[in-house]
Design a protein around this motif. Structure first.
Motif, PDB file in Angstrom:
ATOM      1  N   ARG A 356       8.576  -9.979  12.776  1.00 25.73           N
ATOM      2  CA  ARG A 356       7.822  -8.897  12.143  1.00 25.73           C
ATOM      3  C   ARG A 356       6.435  -8.877  12.754  1.00 25.73           C
ATOM      4  O   ARG A 356       6.027  -9.812  13.417  1.00 25.73           O
ATOM      5  CB  ARG A 356       7.781  -9.142  10.618  1.00 25.73           C
ATOM      6  N   ASP A 535       6.264  -0.046  15.598  1.00 25.99           N
ATOM      7  CA  ASP A 535       7.674  -0.443  15.508  1.00 25.99           C
ATOM      8  C   ASP A 535       8.315   0.243  14.321  1.00 25.99           C
ATOM      9  O   ASP A 535       7.663   0.485  13.288  1.00 25.99           O
ATOM     10  CB  ASP A 535       7.810  -1.964  15.362  1.00 25.99           C
ATOM     11  N   ARG A 536       9.590   0.561  14.477  1.00 26.46           N
ATOM     12  CA  ARG A 536      10.357   1.151  13.386  1.00 26.46           C
ATOM     13  C   ARG A 536      11.270   0.067  12.806  1.00 26.46           C
ATOM     14  O   ARG A 536      12.020  -0.566  13.532  1.00 26.46           O
ATOM     15  CB  ARG A 536      11.182   2.342  13.886  1.00 26.46           C
ATOM     16  N   TRP A 537      11.218  -0.078  11.488  1.00 24.88           N
ATOM     17  CA  TRP A 537      11.888  -1.195  10.813  1.00 24.88           C
ATOM     18  C   TRP A 537      12.983  -0.704   9.869  1.00 24.88           C
ATOM     19  O   TRP A 537      12.869   0.351   9.262  1.00 24.88           O
ATOM     20  CB  TRP A 537      10.868  -1.990   9.996  1.00 24.88           C
ATOM     21  N   TYR A 561      14.353  -4.172  13.962  1.00 24.22           N
ATOM     22  CA  TYR A 561      13.321  -3.250  14.394  1.00 24.22           C
ATOM     23  C   TYR A 561      13.580  -2.761  15.807  1.00 24.22           C
ATOM     24  O   TYR A 561      14.304  -3.382  16.581  1.00 24.22           O
ATOM     25  CB  TYR A 561      11.937  -3.917  14.351  1.00 24.22           C
TER      26      TYR A 561
END
Length: 564
Positions: A356, A535-537, A561
């Motif tokens: 993360r 970032d896309r999570w 992600y």
């Protein structure tokens, strides 16, 4: 026939140093990543399959496959592009072609083709696996205990959804004169990102188009058809019925339709018909669609009903927190054999190790050296020792504190200002829960997330911490140093674009899948990509409901992600 100038042609030397990024290989060829495609292909995420010198293949049919995609109307092409690793360009050596088909160019040697590269959404990363794997349906043909061991949790509703997506794709291909041929679980990848199951067919150059083949047709062992003719709509029907049965048998070889019948009698009957020795009597893929759609709808309703009945009743004035057993990963069955390795791709940007952004990253003292998203939400019993969570102070976390989650959300979505009714709005964050709006828990869960992330975005960390369950082992809520470290690292990120994609229950916790975008300074990206600033999570949280919805943790296998 398309003119030769319509189809992209490229020589290997224009692909950059592809040889340094070998993704895998087999009996037909070697697959490479394309680091620097040129011209019309610039900016595309591509792979190059180069046929081995001793492999016989029909370059004219390969050219036809490329042309087939180009002739589709834009909407159909876009739909299939999301579900097929289809040949998109010809790779050649020698002189540039001047006429079609390729065989009419004697000084041109077709050596392979370009195709979309498999993205991280279709890759599986687990500490229990020796390396990153392509996430193929073959992983679902195993006991649930094995799936739990590797962190792959796919319930019955999701399995039906994957079969439905695959059936729709194969039906479309049949209507375009394409037979899949080697329709086996090794050649079908899947993703559950975003709450919607999707399948991706690979090895598309092995498909039969208008009765012609690029390569000699073969069947995967255990998936052979009884008739001599391969790669027909009838052989696809045989294999799809077999796949439907085995996905619910959780077995690589079993053909018993019994477990599928527990999901839908109609689906089981279709699977039995699919095994008819007479090819003409097997159901077309189009026959599967209404039965799969109905079964999918029923399975989702059943899952939500289960989630509702397992949630504790709404708390009274004095809520009581009952102890909950710690979940332990299931052990793999004795003698279980890992599915055959697929062509490896580059390491997936997935969160099975809990990566993360740095803004969610707790110091090594807090999580024993583990970096990433999991540091904020994973239980220390997941295998990460926590030194801070064992350090107590005199500070007490009170479940009745304002904003603790012990009551309903502080605000309800306001539709008078034009805000859609399926949005949970709080200062600093808005959560879209339209995908699960028919679930009675959706508004409460979305409201909690809106207040939690809104407080973080507004740097009101004391308020945000109140949305953790008091029993969480993510951090010690009673420790001033633990709370301060948490707040310190949270200050490096801001999150947006929240979408609540799925709600279910495992019998103990409400499972909530949230999609969102993180924005952070360079150097504070995920452990695998520290330079990422966006970032896309997709994160699946375990929530408790003893006093309003609150975060217990997010197991490491529920985090993934991709870079923006």
């Amino acid at each position: 026939m398309s003119d030769v100038t319509t189809v992209p042609w490229v020589v290997p030397e224009k692909l950059g140093n592809y040889a340094a990024d070998r993704l895998g290989g087999g009996g037909q060829g070697i697959v490479y990543g394309v680091p620097d495609p040129q011209g019309r292909l610039a900016g595309q995420y591509l792979a190059f399959k180069e046929y081995l010198p001793n492999v016989r293949y029909d370059a004219d049919v390969l050219h036809d496959l490329v042309c087939f995609r180009l002739r589709l109307d834009p909407a159909e092409r876009a739909h299939l592009d999301d579900r097929l690793a289809w040949p998109s360009a010809m790779v050649y050596r020698g002189e540039a072609p001047t006429v079609t088909p390729p065989s009419r160019n004697p000084r041109t040697k077709v050596v392979g083709f370009l195709m979309p590269r498999v993205t991280a959404a279709y890759e599986l990363r687990s500490p229990q696996l020796p390396e990153v794997k392509q996430q193929a349906l073959e992983f679902l043909l195993n006991p649930d205990s094995y799936g739990a061991r590797i962190g792959l949790h796919v319930d019955d509703a999701q399995r039906v959804g994957l079969l439905l997506d695959l059936a729709r794709t194969v039906d479309r291909l049949h209507r375009h004169g394409v037979a899949v041929g080697d329709l086996s679980p090794k050649n079908v990848l899947f993703t559950l990102n975003g709450g919607q199951g999707r399948c991706l067919l690979i090895d598309c150059d092995s498909m039969r188009y208008q009765g012609r083949d690029v390569l000699q047709q073969v069947d995967t062992p255990g998936w052979e058809v009884p008739e001599p003719e391969k790669a027909t709509v009838f052989s696809d029907s045989w294999k799809f019925g077999l796949l439907a049965a085995r996905v619910f048998n959780r077995d690589q070889d079993d053909r018993d339709p019994g477990p599928l019948r527990a999901i839908s009698t109609e689906l089981a009957n279709l699977a039995v018909r699919g095994q008819n020795q007479d090819p003409q009597r097997r159901p077309a893929l189009s026959e599967w669609l209404p039965a799969l759609e109905l079964a999918h709808s029923r399975a989702k309703r059943s899952r939500r009903a289960t989630a509702h009945t397992t949630q504790p009743p709404a708390p009274g004035p004095t809520p009581v927190n009952h102890p909950r057993p710690r979940q332990q990963p299931a052990a793999a069955p004795q003698g279980f054999v890992l599915p055959a390795q697929l062509q490896p791709n580059r390491p997936a940007r997935t969160g099975s190790t809990g990566s993360r952004v740095g803004g969610w990253l707790l110091a090594a003292a807090l999580v024993g050296g583990l970096v990433g998203y999991a540091a904020t939400h994973m239980d220390s019993t997941d295998g990460t020792p926590s030194s801070v969570s064992t350090t107590a102070t005199g500070e007490v976390y009170t479940s009745g504190d304002p904003g603790s989650g012990s009551t309903t959300p502080e605000t309800t979505p306001d539709t008078t200002d034009g805000t859609p009714s399926d949005r949970a709005v709080a200062t600093g964050a808005t959560v879209d829960y339209s995908q699960v709006a028919d679930d009675s828990a959706a508004e409460g869960v979305a409201g909690m997330f809106a207040h939690f992330f809104g407080a973080i975005n507004e740097q009101d960390y004391e308020k945000a911490l109140k949305y953790y369950d008091p029993d969480t082992s993510v951090l010690n809520l009673g420790s001033t140093s633990s709370r301060n470290k948490w707040a310190d690292v949270m200050s490096t990120t801001r999150d947006t674009d929240f979408v609540l994609g799925d709600l279910s229950s495992d019998g103990t916790y409400t499972l909530a899948t949230l999609n969102f975008t993180s924005h952070q300074d360079a150097g504070y990206g995920p452990a695998g990509s520290p330079s990422d600033t966006c970032d896309r999570w997709t994160v699946t949280y375990q929530l408790t409901h003893s006093a309003g919805y609150r975060i217990y943790k997010a197991p490491r296998d529920g985090v993934s992600y991709t870079s923006c």
